[in-house]
Design an enzyme around this catalytic site. Structure first.
Site, PDB file in Angstrom:
ATOM      1  N   GLY A 172       0.787  -1.228   0.000  1.00 60.76           N
ATOM      2  CA  GLY A 172       0.000   0.000   0.000  1.00 60.76           C
ATOM      3  C   GLY A 172       0.812   1.267   0.000  1.00 60.76           C
ATOM      4  O   GLY A 172       0.313   2.329   0.386  1.00 60.76           O
ATOM      5  N   ARG A 223      10.120  -1.545   5.276  1.00 63.00           N
ATOM      6  CA  ARG A 223      10.891  -0.322   5.157  1.00 63.00           C
ATOM      7  C   ARG A 223      10.262   0.751   4.269  1.00 63.00           C
ATOM      8  O   ARG A 223      10.631   1.923   4.371  1.00 63.00           O
ATOM      9  CB  ARG A 223      12.281  -0.638   4.591  1.00 63.00           C
ATOM     10  N   GLU A 265       5.995  -6.775   8.744  1.00 64.36           N
ATOM     11  CA  GLU A 265       6.629  -8.020   9.172  1.00 64.36           C
ATOM     12  C   GLU A 265       6.086  -8.528  10.513  1.00 64.36           C
ATOM     13  O   GLU A 265       5.912  -9.724  10.721  1.00 64.36           O
ATOM     14  CB  GLU A 265       8.152  -7.817   9.329  1.00 64.36           C
TER      15      GLU A 265
END
Length: 760
Positions: free
Chosen positions: A482, A522, A712
């Site tokens: 996204g 990230r 994650e």
């Protein structure tokens, strides 16, 4: 967004996703959808053996088959000597090159040994059957514990076990060790010590879209690569290094991606297609079948672990010790960093010793899978935390809260936490109605927590103002979770315009600055920084242009609510200029309005989650049904809450599959026996309840919007949460994944057999 500025207009809103309509209508183009005039098809010949020396390969008959345009073997790729320095920002090419195409030995069933390109897929398949490979079949080893034994079949003669001075080759390729405090002294302080061993099976990322690509090499050596990956710059770099091409001659264009979860942070086909295209002079398209995806692309590691905890009667954890042995597959590189570094990170434990071993075996080389290694480490640790809490009669969440890491806590892996939200996730779970809801017969409630480091790194962005005042934001990261919607929200917020006036694009390697792959949670963090900086630079340009129009000093102009305005009465009496007004006069005031920003970003900070899970165990079949699941996570700041919830729900579902059903099953010849979605069982909607996602926002002070990575962490707690719930439902502590019905039923039967029968 900061604590002092909570009234954002677009940040934190559930804006319509830029890619939504194309995906639900089927217009979105993935790499397998791309075609080129004159295109031919490439296919790969794979080893049928788990371990075999390649004595010779004869491709003459295949090359002579009508319709075949090119044939290749490992001799057509650059072979990196084992002492070659690893290129910066690229996977270890010494191993990836050998994984791409077998050299002297085939190291797993499915290892590529040759490839062909032909005018049709049928001809290419026929050509593969004509390639003659003389194999010397060798002993093989699959299980991690078996691979570590001194008499195990050796995959690589040059590998030596760390610390072993005997000079004998070993399958133990690496060791990682973390120490904090004095573990022996910590255990001496404990009132209760608990210790167990655990095993997990390898599981695949199970993305729906198989690997595919199309590569066209022109006569002058310039080439274009169309592929779905988690990083077009990674694709360009790895293809260049493996083929000897100059990166300036390669253009990698990212397509939409049908899932990756870490499994598409490396490549398997692009260098092969490049060589075949260069040889044939035709564009070459290659696509894996689902069976090839399972047999030859990276799952994550299976593992064998041992965890020991020492606690006081008041609930204080005094010491923790763990050993994690992870399967690397055929080449070194298992995620021992995630297992050893993340497993104890949620807790303030003064004495910790964690060791990870990287072990090669005759399986496909493992690749990242969502928080690589962290679920493998959290499963035994979080299971033993519950066992320790039970041993001292303490509520499992209260136990975690008492030992929760906070700002200033020093971690086992060396970092000292800044402001974090772990304790807040535990407190939110304690206060949630789910935690006190009643349970029925054969039902149990489990909890677990998890941590992931979160990554930062290289990112690039360009913000461009069009002539009509609309805006284009270009970043260098494939959008998996996204990121386009998030970048639109950030840009709209800063510019003060409606989000619908902003278009988000993913640039290719020739149109945007270098950007590291999408992975490690990230992208929203890193891209958010460079997009913010580029947008702020655009705002400065807009202020300068307005000042030029008004003939006043730029310092006398402010940007507010999408308009340039005089800073005050002293600046003059001018009507505000909108973005569209200024854009319309761009040519007359200096030219195009745009800004580019590239940065190696820092300050990502880790992420935490706590999960509650209710299950029901059928005592007749051993089947485990998930009744209710609630996930609590600190997102720092949810730029687009809908996407954050989706990430949380997706991670939980994958964790449930890992815990209950998913595993690689090998036959007696070392060949994968369940290489299809028919036999490799992932959860489907009918298997699951609604996953409730509770977003907490404790801003990351190192990010302009407060972002922490979220993708994650959600997969880290479910393995242990499921195991703890099954324990509460049955009284059994299961220590091997998956906890499939046969294993649960066997454990129930063994427990019943061991229970004395009451006298009548």
């Amino acid at each position: 967004m900061t604590d002092q500025n909570p009234s954002n207009k677009w940040i934190g809103q559930r804006t319509i996703r830029p890619d939504g309509e194309d995906k639900v209508t089927g217009r979105a183009a993935y790499s397998a959808d791309h075609t080129e005039p004159g295109m031919i098809w490439g296919k790969v010949l794979r080893s049928p053996h788990a371990h075999a020396r390649i004595k010779s390969i004869n491709t003459d008959k295949a090359a002579a088959l009508p319709g075949v345009k090119a044939v290749m073997t490992a001799a057509d790729l650059v072979e990196f000597p084992l002492d070659t320095p690893v290129p910066i920002g690229i996977q270890d090419m010494r191993w990836m090159s050998r994984n791409m195409m077998a050299t002297d030995k085939a190291l797993f069933a499915g290892h590529p040994v040759a490839a062909v390109a032909a005018t049709s897929q049928k001809i290419a398949s026929a050509a593969l059957k004509l390639i003659e490979v003389d194999y010397e079949v060798l002993p093989w080893v699959i299980d991690v514990e078996e691979a570590m034994k001194p008499d195990a079949p050796i995959l690589h003669e040059h590998i030596r076990a760390p610390g072993d001075d005997s000079g004998k080759p070993s399958n133990i390729a690496g060791k990682l060790e973390h120490k904090l405090g004095d573990v022996e002294a910590g255990f001496a302080e404990a009132d209760v010590i608990v210790e167990r061993s655990f095993k997990t099976a390898p599981v695949h990322q199970a993305y729906i879209e198989p690997h595919s690509c199309l590569v066209s090499v022109s006569k002058d050596g310039k080439s274009t690569i169309w592929s779905s990956s988690q990083g077009q710059f990674m694709v360009r770099g790895m293809t260049a290094y493996m083929t000897g091409a100059a990166q300036s001659d390669l253009r990698a264009i990212p397509a939409e991606i049908g899932g990756g979860f870490g499994g598409k942070t490396v490549i398997y086909l692009e260098p092969l297609a490049y060589v075949l295209s260069k040889k044939s002079g035709r564009p070459v398209k290659m696509a894996m079948t689902r069976e090839e995806v399972f047999r030859a692309s990276g799952p994550t590691s299976g593992s064998s672990s041992k965890v020991k905890l020492g606690v006081k009667k008041d609930g204080t954890i005094t010491a923790a010790q763990a050993t994690f042995c992870l399967q690397a597959g055929a080449f070194p590189g298992s995620p021992i960093r995630g297992a050893a570094g993340c497993s104890f990170a949620p807790y303030n434990i003064p004495n910790v010793h964690a060791v990870g071993f990287d072990v090669v075996s005759n399986r496909p080389k493992v690749i990242a899978y969502r928080a690589p290694g962290a679920p493998i480490g959290a499963y035994p640790v979080e299971s033993m935390l519950d066992e320790a809490a039970e041993a001292i009669g303490m509520d499992p969440l209260a136990f975690r809260l008492k030992n929760a890491a906070k700002q200033g806590t020093k971690t086992t892996h060396g970092a000292t936490f800044n402001r974090i939200g772990y304790a807040e996730t535990v407190q939110a779970a304690i206060e949630h109605p789910h935690y006190s809801a009643p349970l029925g017969p054969n039902q149990g409630r489990g909890v677990a927590s998890g941590y992931w480091f979160n990554n930062a790194g290289d990112s690039s962005a360009e913000v461009k103002v069009n002539e009509d005042g609309t805006v284009i934001v270009v970043t260098g990261h494939p959008d998996i979770g996204g990121s386009r919607a998030s970048m639109v929200n950030i840009t709209a917020e800063l510019l003060g315009i409606h989000y619908s006036k902003i278009q988000a694009l993913i640039g290719d390697t020739s149109t945007v600055g270098f950007s590291a792959p999408t992975g490690g949670s990230r992208v929203t963090f890193a891209a958010g920084i460079v997009v913010t900086q580029a947008t702020q630079q655009v705002i400065e340009i807009l202020r300068e242009r307005a000042a030029m129009i008004w003939k006043i000093d730029p310092e006398a102009v402010i940007w507010e609510d999408g308009e340039a305005r005089p800073a005050g009465p002293n600046a003059g009496d001018f009507e505000p200029l909108s973005l569209a007004d200024i854009a319309a006069k761009a040519s007359a005031t200096g030219g195009a309005i745009n800004a580019v920003r590239s940065l190696n970003t820092q300050g990502s900070e880790g992420g935490f989650a706590t999960h509650i899970c209710d299950v029901e165990v059928d005592p007749q079949t051993g089947a485990v049904k998930v009744l209710r699941y609630t996930a609590f996570q600190d997102a720092g700041r949810a730029i687009h809450p809908g996407y954050v919830e989706g990430q949380m729900q997706g991670g939980v579902v994958q964790g449930i599959g890992w815990a209950l059903n998913e595993e690689y099953i090998y036959d007696k010849n070392g060949k994968l026996d369940n290489a299809s979605f028919l036999d490799y069982r992932i959860p489907v909607a009918s298997d699951l309840p609604m996953i409730d996602a509770v977003i907490l926002e404790i801003p990351n002070e190192k990010h302009p919007q407060g972002v922490r990575g979220v993708g994650e962490v959600p997969i880290v707690p479910p393995l242990a949460a499921m195991a703890n719930a099954i324990h509460k439902a049955t009284g059994l502590r299961l220590t091997e994944l998956p906890m499939s019905p046969p294993k649960v039923l066997k454990a129930l039967g063994e427990a019943a057999a061991a229970t004395p029968v009451a006298a009548e």
